[in-house]
Design an enzyme around this catalytic site. Structure first.
Site, PDB file in Angstrom:
ATOM      1  N   VAL A 134       0.761  -1.395  -0.004  1.00  6.91           N
ATOM      2  CA  VAL A 134      -0.123  -0.078  -0.114  1.00  6.91           C
ATOM      3  C   VAL A 134       0.867   1.350  -0.101  1.00  6.91           C
ATOM      4  O   VAL A 134       1.869   1.290   0.711  1.00  6.91           O
ATOM      5  CB  VAL A 134      -0.701   0.048   1.219  1.00  6.91           C
ATOM      6  CG1 VAL A 134      -1.848   1.216   1.451  1.00  6.91           C
ATOM      7  CG2 VAL A 134      -1.883  -1.256   1.189  1.00  6.91           C
ATOM      8  N   ASP A 179     -12.497 -11.020   8.227  1.00  6.07           N
ATOM      9  CA  ASP A 179     -11.429 -10.874   9.251  1.00  6.07           C
ATOM     10  C   ASP A 179     -11.583  -9.551   9.962  1.00  6.07           C
ATOM     11  O   ASP A 179     -10.642  -8.699  10.090  1.00  6.07           O
ATOM     12  CB  ASP A 179     -10.028 -10.901   8.350  1.00  6.07           C
ATOM     13  CG  ASP A 179      -8.885 -11.077   9.043  1.00  6.07           C
ATOM     14  OD1 ASP A 179      -8.780 -11.610  10.133  1.00  6.07           O
ATOM     15  OD2 ASP A 179      -7.919 -10.591   8.707  1.00  6.07           O
TER      16      ASP A 179
END
Length: 172
Positions: free
Chosen positions: A32, A142
C-alpha cells in the site's frame, strides 16, 4: 498474461495521475502506498496485489469483488474505494481513501486496556459498518483490531473507519 512485480517507489507515477509520496506498508500479498492525485491534489491510498498472488485467478477475482463491495457501502465507518484497475505490468490496484491515524491494535499496544466507554464507542461504530454490510449481503471475514482504523471526524471526534468487506459467495 504474465504479471510482473510493479516497480513502485517514491516519485513513481501510477495511471498517469497519481504520484507516490511514500510506501505505507508491504505484506506477503500486497503493498500500500500514499499517492497524490495530480489533478485533484488529494492524497489517496493505493493497494497493489503482488504478482505471485495474482497468478491465482481466484485471488484477482476476490480483489475485484472486494473493491466493488466496499464501493457500495456508504457508512462513515467504511473506507471509500474510488477505483480499481491494472498496471501495464498486469498487477491490480485499488484506489482508496487515505486515512490518518492508527489501527486499534497499535492503539491498545501503546495505551494498554482502553476505558470501557471509549472501547464501547469504537465497537458500536464498527457494528454500524458491519450492519450496513450485512444488510447488503456482504460479510467481513477478518474483523479484528488490526483491521479497524481510528481517525477523527471533521469535528475532531474519534471515528472508527477501515473495515474492508467482501461480497458473500453463493454456495454451489
Amino acid at each position: 498474461m504474465t504479471i510482473r512485480e510493479p516497480d513502485i517507489r517514491t516519485g513513481s507515477i501510477i495511471a498517469d495521475k497519481y504520484v507516490v509520496e511514500r510506501i505505507l506498508g508491504r505484506g506477503g500479498m500486497g503493498m500500500v502506498v500514499a499517492a497524490r492525485h495530480t489533478g485533484l491534489d488529494e492524497l489517496r491510498a493505493i493497494k497493489f496485489m503482488l504478482p505471485h498472488v495474482l497468478r491465482d485467478a481466484t485471488a484477482a477475482e476476490r480483489f475485484r469483488r472486494e473493491a466493488q463491495a466496499a464501493s457500495r457501502l456508504k457508512s462513515q465507518h467504511v473506507v471509500r474505494v474510488y477505483d480499481i484497475d491494472r498496471l501495464p505490468t498486469g498487477s491490480m490496484y485499488m484506489v482508496m481513501e487515505h486515512l490518518r491515524g492508527r489501527d486499534l491494535k497499535a492503539l491498545a499496544k501503546a495505551r494498554g486496556v482502553l476505558p470501557v466507554r471509549e472501547a464501547c464507542t469504537y465497537v458500536l461504530q464498527a457494528c454500524e459498518a458491519v450492519a450496513e454490510a450485512h444488510a447488503s449481503g456482504i460479510v467481513h471475514r477478518d474483523l479484528k483490531t488490526a483491521n479497524l482504523f481510528l481517525t477523527t471526524d471533521p469535528r475532531g471526534e474519534p471515528l472508527i473507519n477501515g473495515p474492508r468487506f467482501r461480497r458473500r459467495q453463493a454456495h454451489r
